[in-house]
Design a protein around this motif. Structure first.
Motif, PDB file in Angstrom:
ATOM      1  N   ARG A 145       0.815  -1.218   0.000  1.00  0.00           N
ATOM      2  CA  ARG A 145       0.000   0.000   0.000  1.00  0.00           C
ATOM      3  C   ARG A 145       0.851   1.272   0.000  1.00  0.00           C
ATOM      4  NH1 ARG A 145      -2.471   2.908   4.527  1.00  0.00           N
ATOM      5  NH2 ARG A 145      -4.301   4.044   3.808  1.00  0.00           N
ATOM      6  N   GLY A 146       2.045   1.192   0.554  1.00  0.00           N
ATOM      7  CA  GLY A 146       2.885   2.370   0.707  1.00  0.00           C
ATOM      8  C   GLY A 146       3.773   2.623  -0.500  1.00  0.00           C
ATOM      9  N   ASP A 147       4.744   3.496  -0.289  1.00  0.00           N
ATOM     10  CA  ASP A 147       5.688   3.874  -1.346  1.00  0.00           C
ATOM     11  C   ASP A 147       7.097   3.452  -0.972  1.00  0.00           C
ATOM     12  OD1 ASP A 147       3.705   5.247  -2.926  1.00  0.00           O
ATOM     13  OD2 ASP A 147       3.805   6.882  -1.481  1.00  0.00           O
ATOM     14  N   GLY A 148       7.227   2.203  -0.512  1.00  0.00           N
ATOM     15  CA  GLY A 148       8.544   1.694  -0.187  1.00  0.00           C
ATOM     16  C   GLY A 148       8.895   1.727   1.280  1.00  0.00           C
ATOM     17  N   TRP A 149       7.917   2.015   2.143  1.00  0.00           N
ATOM     18  CA  TRP A 149       8.148   2.031   3.586  1.00  0.00           C
ATOM     19  C   TRP A 149       6.992   1.361   4.316  1.00  0.00           C
ATOM     20  CZ3 TRP A 149      12.401   3.484   6.306  1.00  0.00           C
ATOM     21  CH2 TRP A 149      13.382   4.219   5.616  1.00  0.00           C
ATOM     22  N   VAL A 150       7.310   0.798   5.495  1.00  0.00           N
ATOM     23  CA  VAL A 150       6.320   0.274   6.433  1.00  0.00           C
ATOM     24  C   VAL A 150       6.651   0.840   7.802  1.00  0.00           C
ATOM     25  CG1 VAL A 150       5.388  -1.789   7.552  1.00  0.00           C
ATOM     26  CG2 VAL A 150       5.991  -1.860   5.129  1.00  0.00           C
ATOM     27  N   LYS A 151       5.608   1.170   8.574  1.00  0.00           N
ATOM     28  CA  LYS A 151       5.812   1.781   9.897  1.00  0.00           C
ATOM     29  C   LYS A 151       5.249   0.897  11.011  1.00  0.00           C
ATOM     30  CE  LYS A 151       6.201   5.173  13.040  1.00  0.00           C
ATOM     31  NZ  LYS A 151       5.411   6.405  12.849  1.00  0.00           N
ATOM     32  N   LEU A 152       6.125   0.473  11.925  1.00  0.00           N
ATOM     33  CA  LEU A 152       5.728  -0.262  13.111  1.00  0.00           C
ATOM     34  C   LEU A 152       5.716   0.665  14.321  1.00  0.00           C
ATOM     35  CD1 LEU A 152       7.995  -3.446  12.796  1.00  0.00           C
ATOM     36  CD2 LEU A 152       5.722  -3.073  11.808  1.00  0.00           C
ATOM     37  N   VAL A 153       4.900   0.335  15.308  1.00  0.00           N
ATOM     38  CA  VAL A 153       4.991   0.976  16.618  1.00  0.00           C
ATOM     39  C   VAL A 153       5.814   0.040  17.483  1.00  0.00           C
ATOM     40  CG1 VAL A 153       3.730   1.817  18.626  1.00  0.00           C
ATOM     41  CG2 VAL A 153       2.814   2.180  16.323  1.00  0.00           C
ATOM     42  N   GLY A 154       7.059   0.427  17.736  1.00  0.00           N
ATOM     43  CA  GLY A 154       7.993  -0.462  18.416  1.00  0.00           C
ATOM     44  C   GLY A 154       7.828  -0.510  19.913  1.00  0.00           C
ATOM     45  N   ASP A 155       7.400   0.604  20.513  1.00  0.00           N
ATOM     46  CA  ASP A 155       7.114   0.611  21.941  1.00  0.00           C
ATOM     47  C   ASP A 155       6.009   1.618  22.244  1.00  0.00           C
ATOM     48  OD1 ASP A 155       8.191   3.234  22.210  1.00  0.00           O
ATOM     49  OD2 ASP A 155      10.147   2.489  22.784  1.00  0.00           O
ATOM     50  N   TRP A 156       5.380   1.423  23.367  1.00  0.00           N
ATOM     51  CA  TRP A 156       4.306   2.321  23.829  1.00  0.00           C
ATOM     52  C   TRP A 156       4.045   2.004  25.284  1.00  0.00           C
ATOM     53  CZ3 TRP A 156       2.995   6.596  21.566  1.00  0.00           C
ATOM     54  CH2 TRP A 156       1.842   7.279  21.928  1.00  0.00           C
ATOM     55  N   ILE A 157       3.271   2.819  25.941  1.00  0.00           N
ATOM     56  CA  ILE A 157       3.010   2.575  27.349  1.00  0.00           C
ATOM     57  C   ILE A 157       2.231   1.268  27.544  1.00  0.00           C
ATOM     58  CG2 ILE A 157       0.899   3.967  27.378  1.00  0.00           C
ATOM     59  CD1 ILE A 157       1.734   4.770  30.276  1.00  0.00           C
ATOM     60  N   ASP A 158       2.733   0.459  28.453  1.00  0.00           N
ATOM     61  CA  ASP A 158       2.081  -0.776  28.873  1.00  0.00           C
ATOM     62  C   ASP A 158       1.400  -0.452  30.204  1.00  0.00           C
ATOM     63  OD1 ASP A 158       1.497  -3.239  30.081  1.00  0.00           O
ATOM     64  OD2 ASP A 158       3.182  -4.237  29.093  1.00  0.00           O
ATOM     65  N   ARG A 159       0.097  -0.438  30.206  1.00  0.00           N
ATOM     66  CA  ARG A 159      -0.631   0.007  31.396  1.00  0.00           C
ATOM     67  C   ARG A 159      -0.411  -0.901  32.597  1.00  0.00           C
ATOM     68  NH1 ARG A 159      -2.813   1.778  26.914  1.00  0.00           N
ATOM     69  NH2 ARG A 159      -3.824   3.840  26.865  1.00  0.00           N
ATOM     70  N   GLU A 160      -0.158  -2.176  32.343  1.00  0.00           N
ATOM     71  CA  GLU A 160       0.116  -3.086  33.460  1.00  0.00           C
ATOM     72  C   GLU A 160       1.490  -2.804  34.064  1.00  0.00           C
ATOM     73  OE1 GLU A 160      -0.427  -7.143  32.435  1.00  0.00           O
ATOM     74  OE2 GLU A 160      -2.539  -6.884  31.828  1.00  0.00           O
ATOM     75  N   ALA A 161       2.470  -2.510  33.205  1.00  0.00           N
ATOM     76  CA  ALA A 161       3.805  -2.197  33.706  1.00  0.00           C
ATOM     77  C   ALA A 161       3.914  -0.753  34.188  1.00  0.00           C
ATOM     78  CB  ALA A 161       4.842  -2.456  32.612  1.00  0.00           C
ATOM     79  N   GLY A 162       3.019   0.101  33.713  1.00  0.00           N
ATOM     80  CA  GLY A 162       3.070   1.506  34.085  1.00  0.00           C
ATOM     81  C   GLY A 162       4.213   2.259  33.439  1.00  0.00           C
ATOM     82  N   ASP A 163       4.722   1.755  32.313  1.00  0.00           N
ATOM     83  CA  ASP A 163       5.861   2.396  31.657  1.00  0.00           C
ATOM     84  C   ASP A 163       5.911   1.956  30.203  1.00  0.00           C
ATOM     85  OD1 ASP A 163       8.126   3.920  31.280  1.00  0.00           O
ATOM     86  OD2 ASP A 163       9.393   2.789  32.665  1.00  0.00           O
ATOM     87  N   LEU A 164       6.808   2.538  29.448  1.00  0.00           N
ATOM     88  CA  LEU A 164       7.059   2.129  28.075  1.00  0.00           C
ATOM     89  C   LEU A 164       7.679   0.738  28.048  1.00  0.00           C
ATOM     90  CD1 LEU A 164       8.717   5.483  26.972  1.00  0.00           C
ATOM     91  CD2 LEU A 164       6.493   4.689  26.146  1.00  0.00           C
ATOM     92  N   THR A 165       7.152  -0.137  27.198  1.00  0.00           N
ATOM     93  CA  THR A 165       7.767  -1.440  26.993  1.00  0.00           C
ATOM     94  C   THR A 165       7.702  -1.799  25.516  1.00  0.00           C
ATOM     95  OG1 THR A 165       5.720  -2.703  27.330  1.00  0.00           O
ATOM     96  CG2 THR A 165       7.072  -2.260  29.291  1.00  0.00           C
ATOM     97  N   ALA A 166       8.544  -2.750  25.099  1.00  0.00           N
ATOM     98  CA  ALA A 166       8.565  -3.197  23.705  1.00  0.00           C
ATOM     99  C   ALA A 166       7.252  -3.880  23.349  1.00  0.00           C
ATOM    100  CB  ALA A 166       9.736  -4.142  23.481  1.00  0.00           C
TER     101      ALA A 166
END
Length: 363
Positions: A145-166
């Protein structure tokens, strides 16, 4: 928008950081360094000319709540154009903006399709939210669908951990990146924190957005593997406000965001010193307004990059990285003219004198 029969750009044409020409001609919307024979209707523009700037991380068609109507997306693209950003790398959007390809008055867009995130681990309405077993299939879909790129979300807040995790197990992300590469696409990932970086780089990722979690251990790995970063410092400036908003519910996350913010300049300078490739992007389109690429280049200078390196991160090297020409013979005439030499002071980028897109003076 009307195309002048012949445009004569004179003064200093910065074909490269050290390659400066006295003249450039625009004939039929394309660059020429030879005066056209018999030209009568000639418009002259004087100043310091650069190839059109690159915003290497923005989101046309997206606001803080998700996809937006076409007329709003057009305003976003025009705001980028008004800042001299004539080539955009759209780093994830739920909107299909391919209609802009038929508009010669709008910046050219290199798309990464839609973000791919872990379930309930990203901003609502932005991404495909999936589990690891489906990652390869969704990466293949967005690569097409793109023009030669794909975008992942590599980390974000994990509500159970209360912090950013992979977000992704290493095996699944390695398989997904391999599939993207098989289909001819490069892969980038949103990463604020430290934890996901080694797995992503060793899995073969091509770029990391934000990269505030780089450390003395991972910076050499990025340099060795040739992984680029787009620091989006104008976006990182919002971290203290975000941290204040989450202090009551997620104190660990808030403290982490503040630490990442406080060492942002040190992180970028250390990456530059190690030889990591750096490109200028604003993250415009979510909560950040479009048209800030000049400010992002100035932020790179504040981080300690030499002026020419910061400028190249939004001009010559950025265009080469995205596979688009600069001011070369026969290339589309996409250029910006300034009152003074931007190599001496990048702050002039925020005040273009003239903007030329596909050979037409549009600003």
């Amino acid at each position: 928008m009307s195309v002048d029969p012949v445009l004569h750009v004179k003064g200093a044409v910065l074909v490269g950081p050290e390659d400066v020409r006295d003249h450039l001609w625009v004939v039929g919307g394309r660059v020429s360094f030879t005066r056209p024979a018999g030209a009568r209707d000639v418009r002259t523009v004087e100043g310091w000319a650069l190839p059109g700037l690159v915003d290497a991380h923005c989101h046309v068609g997206l606001d803080a709540h998700g996809a937006i109507p076409r007329e709003e997306a057009e305003k976003q693209a025009l705001a980028e154009r008004g800042a001299g950003a004539l080539l955009l790398r759209d780093a994830g959007s739920p909107s299909d903006t391919h209609w802009t390809d038929e508009r010669p008055d709008l910046p050219k867009i290199v798309r990464a399709g839609r973000h791919i995130a872990r379930t309930r681990r990203y901003i609502r309405n932005f991404a495909h939210e999936i589990e690891p077993a489906d990652l390869v299939a969704y990466v293949a879909r967005e690569a097409r669908r793109g023009d030669g790129w794909v975008k992942l979300v590599g980390d974000w807040i994990d509500r159970e951990a209360g912090d950013l995790t992979a977000c992704w197990p290493r095996g699944e992300v390695a398989a997904a990146i391999a599939e993207a590469h098989r289909l001819g696409a490069r892969v980038t990932a949103h990463c604020f924190a430290e934890d996901s970086l080694t797995d992503l780089v060793e899995a073969g990722i091509d770029c990391v957005e934000h990269a505030t979690g780089l450390t003395e251990d991972t910076i050499p790995l990025f340099a060795e593997r040739g992984v680029a970063i787009v620091p989006t410092l104008v976006n990182i400036a919002t971290f203290p406000r975000l941290a204040d908003g989450g202090q009551g519910k997620f104190p660990r996350w808030s403290a982490h965001m503040r630490r990442l913010y406080e060492r942002r300049y040190e992180t970028v300078r250390a990456a530059y010193d190690a030889g990591v490739r750096i490109y200028a992007g604003t993250d415009a389109g979510g909560s950040i307004p479009h048209g800030l690429v000049g400010e992002e280049v100035a932020e790179l200078v504040r981080a300690g990059l030499p002026t020419t390196a910061a400028l190249s991160a939004a001009v010559w090297e950025a265009r080469a990285w995205l596979g688009r020409p600069g001011l070369t013979e026969g290339a589309p005439a996409d250029l910006v003219v300034y009152e003074a030499d931007p190599r001496a002071d990048v702050r002039v980028l925020s005040a273009p004198r003239r903007i030329v897109l596909n050979g037409a003076v549009v600003g």
